[in-house]
Design a protein around this motif. Structure first.
Motif, PDB file in Angstrom:
ATOM      1  N   PRO A 184      66.184  10.046  47.114  1.00  0.00           N
ATOM      2  CA  PRO A 184      64.888   9.196  47.400  1.00  0.00           C
ATOM      3  C   PRO A 184      65.044   9.032  48.685  1.00  0.00           C
ATOM      4  O   PRO A 184      65.942   9.447  49.895  1.00  0.00           O
ATOM      5  N   GLN A 289      51.734   4.375  41.700  1.00  0.00           N
ATOM      6  CA  GLN A 289      52.708   4.029  43.350  1.00  0.00           C
ATOM      7  C   GLN A 289      52.477   2.715  43.927  1.00  0.00           C
ATOM      8  O   GLN A 289      53.672   2.355  44.414  1.00  0.00           O
ATOM      9  N   GLN A 292      53.193  -0.100  42.855  1.00  0.00           N
ATOM     10  CA  GLN A 292      55.102  -0.049  42.349  1.00  0.00           C
ATOM     11  C   GLN A 292      55.418  -1.407  43.771  1.00  0.00           C
ATOM     12  O   GLN A 292      56.552  -1.839  44.184  1.00  0.00           O
ATOM     13  N   ILE A 293      54.875  -0.468  44.955  1.00  0.00           N
ATOM     14  CA  ILE A 293      55.481  -0.406  46.204  1.00  0.00           C
ATOM     15  C   ILE A 293      55.361  -1.856  46.756  1.00  0.00           C
ATOM     16  O   ILE A 293      55.885  -2.027  47.179  1.00  0.00           O
ATOM     17  N   GLN A 296      56.619  -4.530  45.117  1.00  0.00           N
ATOM     18  CA  GLN A 296      58.173  -4.382  46.272  1.00  0.00           C
ATOM     19  C   GLN A 296      58.411  -5.513  47.425  1.00  0.00           C
ATOM     20  O   GLN A 296      59.146  -5.877  47.619  1.00  0.00           O
ATOM     21  N   LEU A 345      66.407  -1.645  50.448  1.00  0.00           N
ATOM     22  CA  LEU A 345      66.200  -1.345  49.215  1.00  0.00           C
ATOM     23  C   LEU A 345      65.124  -0.515  48.609  1.00  0.00           C
ATOM     24  O   LEU A 345      64.791   0.263  47.444  1.00  0.00           O
ATOM     25  N   LEU A 346      63.864  -1.194  49.525  1.00  0.00           N
ATOM     26  CA  LEU A 346      63.336  -0.271  49.555  1.00  0.00           C
ATOM     27  C   LEU A 346      63.284   1.293  49.767  1.00  0.00           C
ATOM     28  O   LEU A 346      63.030   2.493  49.020  1.00  0.00           O
ATOM     29  N   TRP A 347      63.792   2.046  50.563  1.00  0.00           N
ATOM     30  CA  TRP A 347      64.203   3.119  51.240  1.00  0.00           C
ATOM     31  C   TRP A 347      65.272   3.296  49.723  1.00  0.00           C
ATOM     32  O   TRP A 347      65.304   4.707  49.642  1.00  0.00           O
ATOM     33  N   GLN A 348      65.769   2.916  49.274  1.00  0.00           N
ATOM     34  CA  GLN A 348      66.357   3.896  47.609  1.00  0.00           C
ATOM     35  C   GLN A 348      65.633   4.028  46.505  1.00  0.00           C
ATOM     36  O   GLN A 348      65.617   4.356  45.192  1.00  0.00           O
ATOM     37  N   GLN A 349      64.236   3.777  46.640  1.00  0.00           N
ATOM     38  CA  GLN A 349      63.375   4.078  45.904  1.00  0.00           C
ATOM     39  C   GLN A 349      62.497   5.026  45.739  1.00  0.00           C
ATOM     40  O   GLN A 349      61.936   5.503  46.986  1.00  0.00           O
ATOM     41  N   GLU A 351      59.862   6.123  44.520  1.00  0.00           N
ATOM     42  CA  GLU A 351      58.449   5.961  44.098  1.00  0.00           C
ATOM     43  C   GLU A 351      58.625   5.770  45.992  1.00  0.00           C
ATOM     44  O   GLU A 351      56.441   6.222  46.342  1.00  0.00           O
ATOM     45  N   TYR A 352      59.098   5.082  46.885  1.00  0.00           N
ATOM     46  CA  TYR A 352      58.416   5.124  48.245  1.00  0.00           C
ATOM     47  C   TYR A 352      58.029   6.251  49.139  1.00  0.00           C
ATOM     48  O   TYR A 352      56.834   6.392  49.429  1.00  0.00           O
TER      49      TYR A 352
END
Length: 498
Positions: A184, A289, A292-293, A296, A345-349, A351-352
């Motif tokens: 990520p 993508q 999915q974001i 979240q 949490l977003l930064w750990q995806q 896909e982001y």
């Protein structure tokens, strides 16, 4: 003089070893070792170099000293391009006379500037580097771990830089995408210098003016040029604001302000998706993508309602006899969302970052003319078409023939939000009075939908406490819905301004 072309990515410290493993395993990757770099950044007390859009540092490693000045450059998407000048020196402080005279403004007083130079901040970090051959290009990848320090304050530094040593800029994105497929990462807008000046208190707090309408222009040489330039402008603006809003969220001081920034950041992401779709640049993988974001980010609506009730909209229930019981429950409901954890949490995806890099790739291809916008229509005709499409989408979820309850309005919120975004994107092309008159009732409806969400949050809180708010809330909602239904019917009967 070197023209530094680089792509900067940020990452969380927990992924350091994963990045090292990935970069070690890449084909044609040659490790360049580990080196500690100590950097002092210099300017005058009144930030004269900053005013000239220059950055000056002295870097020390081993027994070597080097002074570097970077002059004004440009950023397209996440690709930074700045001319830089490097000179080997013996001292720990810079000597401006060693740089070429032609880089300075014509009225620059170098003697005075030199005499006033002081070290504003330091960046000290360990750099692990690789040279990677990809296709016919060579890229230096540098992984920096350390800290920025100024005035007794420190800030962690975790960056991954891809610098083009030779070949094509596309190699930066191709290599970064390979890394982002397993670790990520996210686009890094702020340079070390920008972050250092902020930490030293030598720059304005992060801020971003609300753009009511995006600046588009017609009448270039051809209709295709109009469309291409507009597509590029929309993508650049939304992508740049996404990155800045992300940084502002990290620094937000109150929950309500934080949620407002989340709302704006999601609008940028939606605008990117919609723009790519409107110009036929959105494939199934990229759409997946985006969705999915955006999924979240579903916490935004409940968080917006709860923070409003605990802040600016407390008046909605403060006269209720049970308000003293409701307020702590609303706070518990907000705590359950874990607003302060959502960014990490977003930064750990993975896909982001993958999504950001995919958008940058399309932006660069549009700006280079490799993704030609082949429509034969003019920009105004294109805008008419997308506005009409958004109007049809509103009709599908807000048919004038059907009454709408609170649930219906909240389900239609996304379609309404997207329609308003289309109007923001292309509104500058139209007559101001007719455009604003048309948009006003729809903007009123969005405020009404947010208030309905507040009532729903109060109902949920009351239910958890065993407090029956049904009669009171029903009266409030029906009064609001009556006004919203009148507004909706009037809005739907309007003629489009396009």
């Amino acid at each position: 003089m070197n023209a530094e072309i680089e792509l900067k990515l940020f990452f969380l410290p927990i992924y350091q070893q994963s990045l090292i493993n990935k970069l070690d395993s890449l084909d044609n990757s040659v490790p360049q070792g580990l080196r500690r770099l100590a950097n002092g950044y210099f300017d005058t007390p009144d930030l004269q170099l900053r005013q000239w859009d220059m950055g000056l540092r002295v870097r020390g490693y081993d027994a070597h000293r080097e002074q570097t000045i970077k002059t004004a450059g440009q950023v397209i998407g996440g690709i930074h391009s700045r001319p830089e000048y490097n000179v080997t020196i013996q001292a720990d402080s810079p000597d401006l006379s060693l740089f070429p005279r032609e880089i300075w403004p014509s009225n620059a007083d170098l003697i005075s500037t030199q005499a006033q130079l002081v070290c504003i901040f330091h960046t000290d970090f360990y750099r692990r580097a690789w040279h990677v051959q990809i296709d016919n290009s060579v890229v230096e990848v540098a992984l920096d771990i350390g800290e920025i320090s100024a005035n007794g304050r420190q800030e962690a530094l975790c960056e991954l830089e891809f610098e083009l040593l030779s070949g094509d800029t596309e190699a930066l994105l191709k290599l970064a995408t390979q890394v982002a497929s397993v670790v990520p990462v996210r686009l890094g807008k702020a340079s070390k210098a920008q972050r250092g000046y902020r930490l030293a208190g030598q720059s304005q707090p992060l801020d971003l003016t609300v753009l009511e309408f995006l600046p588009l222009a017609e009448h270039r040489e051809t209709a295709a040029a109009d469309l291409t330039a507009s597509c590029q402008s929309l993508l650049e603006i939304a992508l740049e604001r996404w990155q800045l809003l992300e940084s502002m969220i990290a620094e937000a001081h109150t929950p309500e302000a934080c949620v407002a920034l989340w709302w704006r950041m999601r609008a940028c992401i939606r605008l990117l998706r919609m723009t790519l779709s409107q110009f036929a640049l959105l494939d199934a993988t990229l759409l997946s993508q985006f969705m999915q974001i955006e999924k979240q980010l579903d916490f935004i609506e409940p968080a917006q309602a709860l923070t409003a009730l605990l802040g600016s909209q407390y008046r909605l229930f403060h006269r209720q006899p049970q308000s003293r019981q409701l307020k702590p429950q609303l706070q518990l409901d907000l705590d359950d969302i874990k607003l302060d954890e959502q960014l990490n949490l977003l930064w750990q995806q993975p896909e982001y970052g993958q999504l950001q890099l995919a958008v940058v790739e399309r932006l660069l291809k549009v700006s280079a003319g490799d993704l030609g916008i082949n429509k034969l229509t003019s920009l105004r005709q294109h805008a008419d078409s997308v506005l009409q499409a958004s109007w049809r989408a509103i009709f599908e979820v807000m048919s004038v023939n059907n009454a709408m309850a609170s649930k219906n309005y909240q389900q239609a919120a996304t379609v309404l939000d997207e329609s308003i975004l289309v109007g923001q994107a292309y509104g500058s092309l139209y007559d101001v009075k007719s455009r604003d008159t048309f948009r006003a009732p729809w903007l009123d409806l969005t405020l009404g939908i947010k208030t309905l969400a507040c009532y729903s949050a109060l109902n949920n809180a009351g239910h958890k406490l065993g407090i029956d708010l049904h009669e009171w809330l029903d009266d409030k909602q029906q009064s609001l819905l009556f006004a919203m239904e009148s507004t909706r019917h009037n809005a739907i009967q309007q003629s489009g301004y396009w």
